[in-house]
Design a protein around this motif. Sequence first.
Motif, PDB file in Angstrom:
ATOM      1  N   ASP A 399       0.829  -1.209   0.000  1.00 54.99           N
ATOM      2  CA  ASP A 399       0.000   0.000   0.000  1.00 54.99           C
ATOM      3  C   ASP A 399       0.862   1.258   0.000  1.00 54.99           C
ATOM      4  O   ASP A 399       0.545   2.243  -0.682  1.00 54.99           O
ATOM      5  CB  ASP A 399      -0.926   0.014   1.220  1.00 54.99           C
ATOM      6  CG  ASP A 399      -2.016  -1.038   1.145  1.00 54.99           C
ATOM      7  OD1 ASP A 399      -2.339  -1.482   0.020  1.00 54.99           O
ATOM      8  OD2 ASP A 399      -2.543  -1.420   2.201  1.00 54.99           O
ATOM      9  N   VAL A 400       1.944   1.239   0.765  1.00 57.14           N
ATOM     10  CA  VAL A 400       2.815   2.402   0.823  1.00 57.14           C
ATOM     11  C   VAL A 400       3.493   2.629  -0.527  1.00 57.14           C
ATOM     12  O   VAL A 400       3.573   3.760  -1.024  1.00 57.14           O
ATOM     13  CB  VAL A 400       3.865   2.243   1.937  1.00 57.14           C
ATOM     14  CG1 VAL A 400       4.880   3.384   1.907  1.00 57.14           C
ATOM     15  CG2 VAL A 400       3.175   2.179   3.297  1.00 57.14           C
ATOM     16  N   ALA A 403       1.117   4.171  -2.913  1.00 59.73           N
ATOM     17  CA  ALA A 403       0.894   5.586  -2.616  1.00 59.73           C
ATOM     18  C   ALA A 403       2.055   6.445  -3.096  1.00 59.73           C
ATOM     19  O   ALA A 403       1.854   7.551  -3.621  1.00 59.73           O
ATOM     20  CB  ALA A 403       0.676   5.766  -1.109  1.00 59.73           C
ATOM     21  N   GLN A 407       1.764   9.548  -5.694  1.00 60.30           N
ATOM     22  CA  GLN A 407       1.795  10.901  -5.137  1.00 60.30           C
ATOM     23  C   GLN A 407       3.148  11.596  -5.153  1.00 60.30           C
ATOM     24  O   GLN A 407       3.205  12.829  -5.146  1.00 60.30           O
ATOM     25  CB  GLN A 407       1.306  10.852  -3.682  1.00 60.30           C
ATOM     26  CG  GLN A 407      -0.112  10.350  -3.513  1.00 60.30           C
ATOM     27  CD  GLN A 407      -0.515  10.256  -2.049  1.00 60.30           C
ATOM     28  OE1 GLN A 407      -0.137  11.104  -1.237  1.00 60.30           O
ATOM     29  NE2 GLN A 407      -1.269   9.229  -1.701  1.00 60.30           N
ATOM     30  N   GLN A 424       1.892  13.734   4.026  1.00 63.31           N
ATOM     31  CA  GLN A 424       0.707  12.987   3.614  1.00 63.31           C
ATOM     32  C   GLN A 424       1.044  11.515   3.377  1.00 63.31           C
ATOM     33  O   GLN A 424       0.281  10.622   3.763  1.00 63.31           O
ATOM     34  CB  GLN A 424       0.119  13.620   2.350  1.00 63.31           C
ATOM     35  CG  GLN A 424      -0.460  15.007   2.580  1.00 63.31           C
ATOM     36  CD  GLN A 424      -0.821  15.716   1.292  1.00 63.31           C
ATOM     37  OE1 GLN A 424      -0.378  15.339   0.199  1.00 63.31           O
ATOM     38  NE2 GLN A 424      -1.604  16.784   1.406  1.00 63.31           N
ATOM     39  N   LEU A 425       2.194  11.262   2.771  1.00 65.90           N
ATOM     40  CA  LEU A 425       2.618   9.881   2.562  1.00 65.90           C
ATOM     41  C   LEU A 425       2.910   9.189   3.890  1.00 65.90           C
ATOM     42  O   LEU A 425       2.621   8.001   4.057  1.00 65.90           O
ATOM     43  CB  LEU A 425       3.846   9.843   1.654  1.00 65.90           C
ATOM     44  CG  LEU A 425       3.584  10.098   0.167  1.00 65.90           C
ATOM     45  CD1 LEU A 425       4.890  10.321  -0.584  1.00 65.90           C
ATOM     46  CD2 LEU A 425       2.813   8.929  -0.442  1.00 65.90           C
ATOM     47  N   GLN A 427       1.400   9.788   6.705  1.00 62.66           N
ATOM     48  CA  GLN A 427       0.098   9.462   7.281  1.00 62.66           C
ATOM     49  C   GLN A 427      -0.462   8.188   6.664  1.00 62.66           C
ATOM     50  O   GLN A 427      -0.990   7.319   7.370  1.00 62.66           O
ATOM     51  CB  GLN A 427      -0.868  10.626   7.073  1.00 62.66           C
ATOM     52  CG  GLN A 427      -0.516  11.869   7.872  1.00 62.66           C
ATOM     53  CD  GLN A 427      -1.386  13.072   7.506  1.00 62.66           C
ATOM     54  OE1 GLN A 427      -2.317  12.960   6.714  1.00 62.66           O
ATOM     55  NE2 GLN A 427      -1.051  14.226   8.072  1.00 62.66           N
ATOM     56  N   THR A 428      -0.319   8.061   5.344  1.00 64.97           N
ATOM     57  CA  THR A 428      -0.762   6.839   4.664  1.00 64.97           C
ATOM     58  C   THR A 428      -0.005   5.628   5.191  1.00 64.97           C
ATOM     59  O   THR A 428      -0.596   4.568   5.450  1.00 64.97           O
ATOM     60  CB  THR A 428      -0.550   6.962   3.150  1.00 64.97           C
ATOM     61  OG1 THR A 428      -1.340   8.052   2.644  1.00 64.97           O
ATOM     62  CG2 THR A 428      -0.932   5.686   2.424  1.00 64.97           C
ATOM     63  N   ALA A 432      -1.536   2.378   7.165  1.00 65.71           N
ATOM     64  CA  ALA A 432      -1.352   1.056   6.554  1.00 65.71           C
ATOM     65  C   ALA A 432      -0.622   0.108   7.488  1.00 65.71           C
ATOM     66  O   ALA A 432      -0.911  -1.104   7.530  1.00 65.71           O
ATOM     67  CB  ALA A 432      -0.584   1.188   5.239  1.00 65.71           C
TER      68      ALA A 432
END
Length: 435
Positions: A399-400, A403, A407, A424-425, A427-428, A432
């Motif tokens: 998932d990371v 992202a 992004q 923001q990354l 936080q993702t 995750a």
Amino acid sequence: MGQRQRQRRTKTGVGNGGTAALAALSALGLMATLAGCGASETSGPGVTLKLVAADYGDSEANSSQKYWDAVVKAYEKKTPGVDVDVSVYSWNDVDRRIKEMVAAGDPPDLAQAGTYADYASAGRLYEVDDLLSIPVQAGFLPQLADSGKVRRVAYGMPFAASTRVLFYNKKLFAEAGIDSAPRSWSELAADAQALDEAGVETPYALPLGPEEAQAETMQWLLSGGAGYTDDVGTYRLDSDENVRTFTWLKNKLVDKGLTGPTAPAELNRADAFTAFARGEVGMLNGHPSLMRMAADQGVEYGTAAMPGYDGREHATMGVTDWMMAFKQNGHGEEIGDFLDFVYSDENVLDFSREYDLLPVTASASEEMAASSRDAGLAPFLDELPSAALYPVGKTSWADVSAAVKEQIGRAVRPGAKPGVVLEQLQQTATVADRE
């Protein structure tokens, strides 16, 4: 039962006396006793193993299907009673196809792809200890084998490896009055400026497009003294070092027009490689396959370690693809025996040489390093022992990585604030990692 199997296995194929013993047990009605101890793993003759693999070729002529067909033919000849059915898919499709097979309740016995951790965490995979003979397992390069672990247990077997180095066009460098590769970020920026003034279309290619942005990103983060995670494996995408790295990229390369006509967020690695092979790029990060592409087009190139922010060498990025074995169908004995054959030095070297990759075993690496035919791979082999790998043992990495691909290119767009995108990354990644 797994420990007993490892102790008694001879790794010489199914037809080594085990078949007769199982037949005798069956005749005595004792198979029920074995059922609770992995009887399906020693199912005897007539076993067909299904393998799903990724395609490393760039045409039908060098498709990985041809490599696997040759390996399987040799294995089946020496191992009567075991067949191996191989399906090869492009990198765009292989992970999805494996996922679909698992979801349908029909996983392959073996799968070779880019990740394994999700399946390991779900309890679907054999432990490597229960498959490979001790010499084969011990033969993996330690830093690669360690990345195949989830919660300190090995499930992923390294299959192919590569590292990244800086490629530069010698002709364009000479025309710009540059006589050596850059060793620091400031030298890289100065060289890019000189290349631009000499009329080079893309002084430094910065592929942050969705194809492989996570690779270019990681190489730059490492050269800036950090990475995706800290020393204990916690995501730190928004660390001060990483913010410094992307702020420098934006201010010193992108904003000054030194990364070419295509915006980094829209530039894919394959397109950057193709442009380098056409002689349009002064510098870029590349893996071994770029050597053949450039040579085929007559481009004279040099390679060097990726410059560090302070002029010192920092860790370079390594990439490993993985082999994994699903437990659902059993056949652990046959799977292990086949994998021991796959990881022989001959097969490892044949695959590595065919696709300009690095061996994942110490003995094959030593043989390649000593061979004059592989001299072009020496810079990549030199980087491998200290290379940093993706955090593939984290189930959140898929998932990371997705992202980052989507992004990270925004961090260097006009008017962007790199620190905000990295926050923001982060936080993702934090979310995750909790799931």
